[in-house]
Write a protein that holds these residues in place. Structure first.
Motif, mmCIF file in Angstrom:
data_model
loop_
_atom_site.group_PDB
_atom_site.id
_atom_site.type_symbol
_atom_site.label_atom_id
_atom_site.label_comp_id
_atom_site.label_asym_id
_atom_site.label_seq_id
_atom_site.Cartn_x
_atom_site.Cartn_y
_atom_site.Cartn_z
ATOM 1 N N UNK A 31 -31.632 19.494 -4.436
ATOM 2 C CA UNK A 31 -31.006 18.915 -5.621
ATOM 3 C C UNK A 31 -30.174 17.678 -5.365
ATOM 4 N N UNK A 32 -30.312 17.092 -4.183
ATOM 5 C CA UNK A 32 -29.512 15.904 -3.891
ATOM 6 C C UNK A 32 -30.390 14.819 -3.285
ATOM 7 N N UNK A 33 -29.870 13.627 -3.271
ATOM 8 C CA UNK A 33 -30.539 12.532 -2.595
ATOM 9 C C UNK A 33 -31.591 11.889 -3.463
ATOM 10 N N UNK A 50 -38.045 9.098 -6.962
ATOM 11 C CA UNK A 50 -39.307 9.705 -7.352
ATOM 12 C C UNK A 50 -39.243 10.154 -8.787
ATOM 13 N N UNK A 98 -32.512 -1.416 2.077
ATOM 14 C CA UNK A 98 -33.730 -1.385 1.269
ATOM 15 C C UNK A 98 -33.535 -0.491 0.074
ATOM 16 N N UNK A 99 -33.980 -0.959 -1.072
ATOM 17 C CA UNK A 99 -33.819 -0.166 -2.262
ATOM 18 C C UNK A 99 -34.898 0.912 -2.286
ATOM 19 N N UNK A 100 -34.478 2.126 -2.491
ATOM 20 C CA UNK A 100 -35.408 3.246 -2.522
ATOM 21 C C UNK A 100 -35.631 3.623 -3.958
ATOM 22 N N UNK A 101 -36.852 3.588 -4.356
ATOM 23 C CA UNK A 101 -37.159 3.944 -5.737
ATOM 24 C C UNK A 101 -37.107 5.447 -5.877
ATOM 25 N N UNK A 141 -35.580 10.735 -3.446
ATOM 26 C CA UNK A 141 -36.867 10.862 -2.762
ATOM 27 C C UNK A 141 -37.495 9.490 -2.556
ATOM 28 N N UNK A 145 -32.453 -6.871 0.471
ATOM 29 C CA UNK A 145 -32.993 -5.548 0.794
ATOM 30 C C UNK A 145 -32.569 -4.489 -0.214
ATOM 31 N N UNK A 146 -32.051 -4.920 -1.344
ATOM 32 C CA UNK A 146 -31.607 -3.972 -2.345
ATOM 33 C C UNK A 146 -30.115 -3.751 -2.303
ATOM 34 N N UNK A 147 -29.507 -4.095 -1.149
ATOM 35 C CA UNK A 147 -28.055 -3.963 -1.031
ATOM 36 C C UNK A 147 -27.405 -5.302 -0.717
ATOM 37 N N UNK A 196 -26.416 11.591 -4.485
ATOM 38 C CA UNK A 196 -26.946 11.472 -5.843
ATOM 39 C C UNK A 196 -27.489 12.843 -6.225
ATOM 40 N N UNK A 197 -27.170 13.292 -7.424
ATOM 41 C CA UNK A 197 -27.642 14.599 -7.886
ATOM 42 C C UNK A 197 -28.970 14.408 -8.592
ATOM 43 N N UNK A 198 -29.977 15.110 -8.132
ATOM 44 C CA UNK A 198 -31.312 14.920 -8.690
ATOM 45 C C UNK A 198 -31.356 15.241 -10.177
ATOM 46 N N UNK A 210 -44.030 2.947 -1.337
ATOM 47 C CA UNK A 210 -42.993 1.967 -1.061
ATOM 48 C C UNK A 210 -42.625 1.933 0.404
#
Lengths: 301, 746
Positions: free
Chosen positions: B524-526, A6, A1-4, B528, B628-630, A222-224, B533
């Motif tokens: 600072x990673x990932x 924030x 699932x693609x996560x948008x 959100x 599913x986005x992938x 991924x770096x915010x 959604x």
């Protein structure tokens, strides 16, 4: 699932109402004055004189379907100059993405000096500029987003003036070429990365923020937001350039930033590529692992 | 099974045989046993479902007894294309019918028990004594029965005190299931008032062992009390009330690691539940019109505590507690059947439910190391972090009020042998999610000092206190048209086109992941998660096209029901485990899907005392479009949906074997299920498997004694498979069970 993410982009919708109030309702006497701070890039026609930046304020007086443009702090050389244009028709376009007021052919004289006429005056005021609301520690940008006047005009045969936003967010496509740990080459296209350039006109330096930084699919995280601090800004005849070498980025973490030597930018450059300075191209080299290129704009339209 | 137990049962059997005569049970009966009360299906549709344009299976008391069915899971595969895998705990009632199903949140199949529509799927799995009939209507029933009947409707009727008076006792023992017993008292005061009180209790020691501490995982204690009253103050007025209290304490979640083949986890897993419900049915029949009112109140309080990683490691645990109250009101107004060609009904439905839930997730040492510290440090190894403590809690609290209103109508036109029906329902629903998530913890960023040692650089507090509210509302029109042609009095063919609907809502399970990603964002990673959604999901809607037939040959000795169907489903709600190391399950709307297939039910009575039964269902359910986005899963089979269901049964009763043994019935049956794909990519599956059962029932004048075996052939099969945090798990089906059941009617 693609996560948008924030850190999704939004247009500067806050300012849209200011512009939509000018929608014609048949009342030709409707009046409004819009005032915006912006940066002027002044290019003297004398090639021996380097273009320079200065902050300035423009006022747009709208009455009915005409507007006039004025400023009182346009730096020409070392002197402040001013002008008020004559009335010029404008058009307004409103969409879900924002509002744009467009106009052409404003006329007038700088300092009321007929030897300094305004020529080829074109411009637009757009609210459809990208913006990310998340605050970044240590960055002194524009706190509240406002619409952006994108102007270009000549002053006689002496100067060409272009305006741009000193705190702009650029969206587009980043293409990265990388070599993975097995030595295989690959390329990665990413439209989620957003770049922000905050220019200190006094110091002629820029802080560049890279949001959602991901340069390869297998990058662990991924770096915010990562920041390239105090990069030199250089003016060119028709634009400007931000460059840097051997930069250790700072990564936003909590209420402060942390250096991240894992992503050393051996080279970084951002160059304006459009005549009205709203489009840029970037190139960077991260530790000789990732070679990236970006092309994008800071205004949707 | 203890020797004492065997002796007790034998004595009871002998006593039963020597008692005064009562009519023994017939070997096979497809007739409902004296249903003298108002059934919501009968009111809205008909008491004779074989004369209706619907694919329906009716399982009556004798068959339920032969198969020892005490819960709806027991009918899985017995009814064609009706599949309820047995896994997890009783909070899990995942029902798939014709490829439509749901693992969490809203159900796809409605459940009525004595006319009470059970609102919360967490309460679907219960044991129920003295069931008279279980009706399973397949295909959308949304027009008449509304929300969450998109795949069908199960209607359970229990024995009425107006039909039976006296005591009904049962006791059962089996391998790994030491005791199940019930006692029901039925009494009639005069002609018009009857009351029944039934209590049941079961205790199970479980089938599965936790390798970590050698305890049985799926122990269970279940208690249920039902009070049923029926009053017919006049020939026009019928009043019935059914109140039920259930209490459950259960272990559960015997998920084995695919890698090790063992079930092994170190933190507590259990499911506790209390349910209270009351349903009041008022039926008034005037000279020209009838009005039926069905009012219900239901309450559920449960506690799901889970070692959420299902590993013998300290990752995280969940303790989800909820309290929910709900009320429903259904009104049906229609004319008295005067034999005219036009009939109609109007109805109105309203409901309100209010759910309070707390769901704190406790991160423990391994979870903090692997899921947080390692992730953060992999992106910045030169400045690693150390968490303040080796355990912290992500708190989440929710309040979810939901209410809905509906109005419906159905018209029926009878033209000689042709019968046409058109119906429509306008359904509105509003749901709100009020959430409060908080977490207070922190960590220290370390730096390498001059001597190469790590020293603290700065502390980063992690203080999250998020509150918010989301609302959704749904307005849906649910039409239906049918045409039925009577070939003869007992044979018909039909066409049914109807729209199905399953509500949208909010999946609170994802909040822990939202918080976890928020926490990573502070570091600072990932990426959100956008709450809208990942937490909200849209309604699911379908169109069902069906042709079928109900045929009766040889004067009722051969009954054949068949149906062919095609279902187009939009925004099908699928449960997925998201990528990476998150823990919850996402309810996502999966684009478009379609199912086609058929069902056939054959009952043959070639000889007196013999019955042969075959029920077969075929479903080909695939994604029309799902990205599913992938990955693109278009064309793949829907996971967790069995392609085939099969039930074969042969019964023979020897009558009047002795003076005290009025019948001896042998039953051999087989259930077949599969193929089932376990993931959207269709890379893993369970082949079709067949589970055999046998029983011998000794019927006396006051009851019967049955010995039975389930999974006679000890088939090894999997009922559930999933991947969480990159680890694969599955639950195996139950092994062979041998048991005895004694039923006494006094």
């Amino acid at each position: 699932m693609k996560i948008k993410s924030s850190l999704a982009l939004g247009a500067v919708a806050l300012a849209a109402p200011l512009l939509t109030s000018c929608l014609g309702d048949g009342d030709d006497n409707r009046e409004q004055t819009l005032v915006y701070n912006i940066v002027n890039l002044v290019t003297p026609s004398n090639a021996d004189v380097k273009p320079y930046m200065s902050t300035g304020t423009y006022s747009f007086y709208l009455k009915g379907s005409d507007l006039t443009v004025s400023t009182a702090d346009l730096m020409l050389g070392t002197s402040k100059s001013s002008f008020v244009t004559g009335e010029t028709p404008y058009t307004q376009t409103v969409s879900a993405l924002g509002t744009v007021i467009s106009f052409n052919g404003c006329s007038g004289n700088v300092n009321q000096d007929s030897s300094l006429p305004l020529n080829n005056f074109s411009g637009r005021i757009t609210s459809a500029a990208y913006y990310i609301s998340t605050a970044v520690p240590g960055i002194t940008g524009i706190a509240t987003p406002t619409p952006v006047p994108v102007l270009k005009y000549n002053i006689g045969n002496e100067y060409t003036v272009r305006t741009f936003c000193r705190d702009a967010y650029y969206a587009g496509t980043t293409t990265t070429h990388y070599t993975d740990k097995d030595g295989n080459a690959g390329s990665f296209e990413n439209k989620d990365i957003v770049y922000r350039a905050v220019i200190d006109v006094e110091k002629m330096t820029a802080d560049v923020v890279i949001y959602n930084a991901q340069f390869a699919p297998q990058q662990p995280q991924k770096i915010t937001a990562m920041i390239l601090k105090a990069l030199p800004v250089e003016t060119m005849a028709n634009g400007y350039r931000i460059t840097g070498e051997d930069i250790i980025p700072e990564v936003v973490e909590g209420a402060a930033t942390t250096p991240n030597p894992k992503y050393p930018f051996k080279k970084f450059s951002m160059t304006t590529t459009s005549d009205n300075l709203d489009q840029v191209a970037m190139e960077f080299n991260v530790g000789d692992r990732y070679h990236g290129m970006f092309s994008g704009v800071y205004c949707l339209f | 099974m203890s020797v004492r137990c065997i002796l007790v049962l034998t004595v009871l059997s002998l006593w039963c045989a020597s008692s005064r005569a009562q009519t023994g049970a017939k070997a096979d009966s497809t007739q409902v046993t004296g249903l003298e009360e108002v059934s919501v299906v009968a009111v809205k549709q008909s008491s004779s479902l074989r004369g209706q344009p619907v694919a329906a299976s009716i399982v009556t008391a004798p068959q339920l007894n032969h198969l020892n069915v005490v819960a709806i899971k027991g009918l899985s595969d017995v009814v064609p294309n009706f599949y309820i895998p047995d896994y997890g705990s009783r909070i899990t009632s995942t029902i798939y019918v014709r490829g439509i199903g749901a693992r969490i949140d809203q159900p796809s199949v409605g459940l009525n028990v004595d006319n009470v529509p059970v609102l919360n799927k967490n309460a679907y799995d219960f044991d129920l004594s003295d069931m008279v009939s279980v009706e399973m209507l397949r295909g959308p029933q949304s027009t008449l029965f509304g929300r969450n009947t998109m795949a069908g409707l199960i209607n359970i009727q229990t024995l009425s005190p107006m039909s039976y008076q006296g005591w009904r006792l049962s006791v059962q023992t089996a391998t790994n299931n030491p005791f199940r017993g019930s006692a029901g008292w039925y009494h009639r005061f005069g002609r018009n008032f009857g009351i029944a009180a039934i209590a049941s209790f079961s205790a199970s020691s479980g089938f599965y062992t936790n390798d970590y501490d050698s305890t049985k995982l799926d122990r269970e204690r279940l208690f249920n009390f039902r009070l049923k009253a029926q009053w017919n103050p006049s020939r026009r007025l019928r009043i019935s009330n059914a109140a039920n209290i259930g209490m459950l304490r259960q272990g559960g979640y015997p998920y084995a690691s695919v890698q090790t083949g063992k079930i092994s986890y170190n933190d507590t897993c259990f499911y506790h539940r209390v349910t209270v419900s009351d349903g009041l049915t008022l039926g008034y029949t005037g000279d020209r019109f009838s009005l039926t009112s069905i009012t219900s109140y239901q309450f559920i309080s449960d506690n799901l505590t889970l070692d959420q990683d299902f590993l013998p490691l300290d990752y995280f645990t969940l303790m989800q507690k909820q309290h929910e109250t709900g009320v429903t009101q259904d009104l049906v107004f229609k004319p008295v059947d005067d034999g005219g060609i036009y009939r109609w009904l109007f109805g109105a439905f309203a409901f309100h439910r209010h759910q309070n839930m707390t769901a704190p997730v406790t991160f423990k040492n391994q979870g903090i190391s692997s899921l947080i510290e390692d992730h953060r440090n992999s992106s910045n190894p030169d400045y690693p972090i150390q968490w303040d403590s080796r355990s912290f809690v992500l708190n989440s609290n929710f309040r979810i009020p939901t209410w809905g209103l509906a109005a419906y109508h159905e018209s029926r036109l009878d033209l000689d042998r042709w019968h046409f029906t058109a119906g429509v329902r306008l359904d509105y629903e509003h749901t709100t999610l009020k959430y409060h998530s908080d977490c207070s913890t922190g960590y220290t960023i370390m730096q390498t000092g001059g001597g190469g040692e790590l020293t603290p650089m700065r502390h980063v507090p992690v203080d999250i206190d998020d509150r918010g509210e989301r609302s959704r509302h749904f307005l849906t029109l649910l039409p239906k048209i049918t045409a039925l042609y009577d070939i003869s009095a007992d044979d018909n063919v039909y066409l049914n086109i109807s729209k199905g609907y399953k509500s949208g809502g909010f999946n609170t399970q994802m909040f822990s992941d939202v918080l976890q990603q928020r926490l990573m964002g502070i570091m600072g990673v990932g990426a959100s998660y956008d709450i809208d959604d990942v937490v909200g999901y849209k309604p699911e809607q379908s169109w069902n096209f069906e042709v079928g037939a109900h045929l009766d040959f040889l004067g009722g000795r051969l009954l054949l029901d068949g149906a062919l169907f095609y279902i187009y489903c939009r925004d099908q709600q699928l449960t997925m485990f998201p990528d990476g190391t998150t823990t919850g399950r996402i309810m996502t709307n999966a684009g478009k899907t379609r199912s086609w297939g058929g069902e056939a039910s054959l009952t043959v009575k070639p000889l007196e005392g013999m019955a042969l039964r075959a029920n077969y269902g075929y479903t080909n359910a695939t994604f029309i479009h799902f990205f599913d986005g992938h990955d693109n899963f278009s064309g793949n089979a829907l996971p967790y949906v069995p392609r085939n269901t099969l039930f074969l049964q042969a019964l023979y009763t020897f009558p009047n074997v002795t003076s005290w043994l009025s019948g001896l019935t042998f039953d051999i049956n087989m259930k077949g299920t599969g193929r089932i794909y376990w993931n959207e990519a269709n890379t893993l599956h369970q082949n079709m498997y067949f589970v055999t059962g046998i029983s011998a029932t000794f019927t006396g004048r006051r009851g019967d004694f049955q010995v039975w075996v389930r999974n006679l052939n000890s088939v090894s099969y999997d009922t559930f498979y999933f991947v969480s945090m990159g680890n694969e798990f599955l639950q195996r089906g139950r092994p062979r069970e041998i048991g005895m059941t004694l039923r006494i009617n006094i």
